[in-house]
Design a protein around this motif. Structure first.
Motif, PDB file in Angstrom:
ATOM      1  N   GLY A   1      -3.048  21.858 -19.783  1.00 16.66           N
ATOM      2  CA  GLY A   1      -4.108  22.172 -18.820  1.00 16.66           C
ATOM      3  C   GLY A   1      -5.082  21.025 -18.652  1.00 16.66           C
ATOM      4  O   GLY A   1      -5.485  20.684 -17.531  1.00 16.66           O
ATOM      5  N   ALA A   2      -5.471  20.404 -19.777  1.00 15.50           N
ATOM      6  CA  ALA A   2      -6.387  19.261 -19.715  1.00 15.50           C
ATOM      7  C   ALA A   2      -5.751  18.088 -18.987  1.00 15.50           C
ATOM      8  O   ALA A   2      -6.413  17.363 -18.231  1.00 15.50           O
ATOM      9  CB  ALA A   2      -6.802  18.855 -21.129  1.00 15.50           C
TER      10      ALA A   2
ATOM     11  N   ALA B   1      -5.273   8.422 -14.261  1.00 16.86           N
ATOM     12  CA  ALA B   1      -3.821   8.613 -14.211  1.00 16.86           C
ATOM     13  C   ALA B   1      -3.160   8.023 -15.450  1.00 16.86           C
ATOM     14  O   ALA B   1      -2.275   8.649 -16.054  1.00 16.86           O
ATOM     15  CB  ALA B   1      -3.252   7.971 -12.951  1.00 16.86           C
ATOM     16  N   GLU B   2      -3.606   6.857 -15.853  1.00 12.36           N
ATOM     17  CA  GLU B   2      -3.021   6.212 -17.036  1.00 12.36           C
ATOM     18  C   GLU B   2      -3.337   7.000 -18.308  1.00 12.36           C
ATOM     19  O   GLU B   2      -2.525   7.039 -19.240  1.00 12.36           O
ATOM     20  CB  GLU B   2      -3.523   4.772 -17.162  1.00 12.36           C
ATOM     21  CG  GLU B   2      -3.068   3.847 -16.044  1.00 12.36           C
ATOM     22  CD  GLU B   2      -1.562   3.599 -16.047  1.00 12.36           C
ATOM     23  OE1 GLU B   2      -0.860   4.048 -16.977  1.00 12.36           O
ATOM     24  OE2 GLU B   2      -1.084   2.944 -15.093  1.00 12.36           O
ATOM     25  N   GLN B   3      -4.514   7.643 -18.345  1.00 14.35           N
ATOM     26  CA  GLN B   3      -4.837   8.491 -19.496  1.00 14.35           C
ATOM     27  C   GLN B   3      -3.826   9.619 -19.648  1.00 14.35           C
ATOM     28  O   GLN B   3      -3.378   9.939 -20.749  1.00 14.35           O
ATOM     29  CB  GLN B   3      -6.243   9.070 -19.348  1.00 14.35           C
ATOM     30  CG  GLN B   3      -7.368   8.098 -19.610  1.00 14.35           C
ATOM     31  CD  GLN B   3      -8.725   8.763 -19.469  1.00 14.35           C
ATOM     32  OE1 GLN B   3      -8.878   9.957 -19.737  1.00 14.35           O
ATOM     33  NE2 GLN B   3      -9.712   8.006 -19.045  1.00 14.35           N
ATOM     34  N   VAL B   4      -3.478  10.227 -18.519  1.00 12.21           N
ATOM     35  CA  VAL B   4      -2.496  11.319 -18.546  1.00 12.21           C
ATOM     36  C   VAL B   4      -1.146  10.799 -19.022  1.00 12.21           C
ATOM     37  O   VAL B   4      -0.494  11.398 -19.887  1.00 12.21           O
ATOM     38  CB  VAL B   4      -2.364  11.960 -17.147  1.00 12.21           C
ATOM     39  CG1 VAL B   4      -1.260  13.022 -17.149  1.00 12.21           C
ATOM     40  CG2 VAL B   4      -3.689  12.575 -16.715  1.00 12.21           C
TER      41      VAL B   4
ATOM     42  N   ARG C   1       2.497  11.539 -27.623  1.00 10.35           N
ATOM     43  CA  ARG C   1       1.870  12.599 -28.430  1.00 10.35           C
ATOM     44  C   ARG C   1       2.490  13.942 -28.116  1.00 10.35           C
ATOM     45  O   ARG C   1       2.802  14.733 -29.023  1.00 10.35           O
ATOM     46  CB  ARG C   1       0.364  12.626 -28.177  1.00 10.35           C
ATOM     47  CG  ARG C   1      -0.351  13.695 -29.006  1.00 10.35           C
ATOM     48  CD  ARG C   1      -1.808  13.804 -28.648  1.00 10.35           C
ATOM     49  NE  ARG C   1      -2.457  14.852 -29.433  1.00 10.35           N
ATOM     50  CZ  ARG C   1      -3.665  15.344 -29.157  1.00 10.35           C
ATOM     51  NH1 ARG C   1      -4.359  14.870 -28.134  1.00 10.35           N
ATOM     52  NH2 ARG C   1      -4.187  16.304 -29.908  1.00 10.35           N
ATOM     53  N   ILE C   2       2.671  14.226 -26.823  1.00  5.05           N
ATOM     54  CA  ILE C   2       3.253  15.506 -26.426  1.00  5.05           C
ATOM     55  C   ILE C   2       4.682  15.612 -26.939  1.00  5.05           C
ATOM     56  O   ILE C   2       5.101  16.667 -27.437  1.00  5.05           O
ATOM     57  CB  ILE C   2       3.198  15.657 -24.891  1.00  5.05           C
ATOM     58  CG1 ILE C   2       1.736  15.799 -24.437  1.00  5.05           C
ATOM     59  CG2 ILE C   2       4.015  16.867 -24.437  1.00  5.05           C
ATOM     60  CD1 ILE C   2       1.551  15.776 -22.947  1.00  5.05           C
TER      61      ILE C   2
ATOM     62  N   GLY D   1       3.354  20.018 -19.129  1.00  2.00           N
ATOM     63  CA  GLY D   1       2.869  18.667 -19.383  1.00  2.00           C
ATOM     64  C   GLY D   1       3.563  17.638 -18.521  1.00  2.00           C
ATOM     65  O   GLY D   1       2.935  16.701 -18.018  1.00  2.00           O
ATOM     66  N   ALA D   2       4.870  17.806 -18.330  1.00  2.00           N
ATOM     67  CA  ALA D   2       5.631  16.864 -17.509  1.00  2.00           C
ATOM     68  C   ALA D   2       5.168  16.904 -16.057  1.00  2.00           C
ATOM     69  O   ALA D   2       5.089  15.859 -15.386  1.00  2.00           O
ATOM     70  CB  ALA D   2       7.118  17.181 -17.595  1.00  2.00           C
TER      71      ALA D   2
END
Length: 219
Positions: A24-25, A42-45, A51-52, A94-95
């Motif tokens: 969600g975040a 975008a790069e943060q995501v 990690r995911i 997440g994807a």
């Protein structure tokens, strides 16, 4: 043995809830990056991918260890199988957030969205983030009634998705083919994110009651 099983199952449920919260975040940041053409967001995501992946591997290993070492039956088996299925749903959420971020990156420094549809995607993003939080909540509470309420949020997402197609099919659309393709793909990403949240709700209902409610329509 029973105490150990309950502790391991609780730890797995906590991990799944954390993953849903992260999804969600991620979608929240991805939406902001999309609306603002913000490459940094975008790069943060996209940087969360490793990690995911680690969390997914951890969750799968815990679930399969419960199957192999605890040999659950009846209701316990239902919990473990549901957890394995939920891992896949959270993974897809997440994807899909990453897919949104990739569109932002691909179109940077330009905006991927025509201004005319910004409002639609702002609202779709809001609903997606809310559904991610709701999925995390129902994983923690195992409340079947709250789980079924995810269907109502999904209906709002579906309505917005249909309205987007109305705009795209309008003869007055003046933003070109590339923008139409981006809008189509992005709308699909948000719709599917919501569908996976609904699936988590359905699986929680099954986990608690032993009955699987009617599924979402495949779109």
């Amino acid at each position: 043995m029973r105490v150990i099983y309950n502790e391991q199952m609780a730890d797995l449920a906590d991990l799944l809830g954390e993953m849903a919260g992260l999804a969600g975040a991620a979608m929240e940041r991805a939406t902001q990056s999309l609306l603002q053409a913000d490459l940094g967001l975008a790069e943060q995501v996209l940087s969360q991918d490793d990690r995911i992946a680690e969390m997914i591997t951890d969750a799968e290993e815990r679930a399969f260890a419960l199957l192999a070492l605890q040999a659950p039956v009846a209701g316990d088996l239902r919990q473990v199988v549901s957890a394995i299925q939920i891992v896949n749903d959270v993974n897809r959420m997440g994807a899909l957030a990453q897919h949104v971020a990739k569109v932002t990156r691909r179109r940077h420094p330009g905006h991927a969205l025509p201004e005319a549809v910004n409002g639609y995607f702002a609202e779709m993003g809001r609903i997606a983030v809310s559904m991610g939080a709701s999925a995390k909540e129902v994983l923690a509470t195992r409340d079947p009634e709250r789980a079924l309420e995810l269907n109502e949020e999904d209906e709002a997402m579906d309505d917005l998705h249909r309205h987007l197609f109305t705009l795209l099919m309008d003869r007055d659309w003046k933003h070109g083919v590339a923008a139409a393709v981006d809008v189509t793909l992005l709308g699909r990403y948000y719709e599917r994110f919501a569908d996976h949240a609904v699936e988590i709700g359905r699986r929680v209902v099954f986990l608690v009651t032993g009955e699987l409610p009617a599924g979402t329509d495949e779109k």
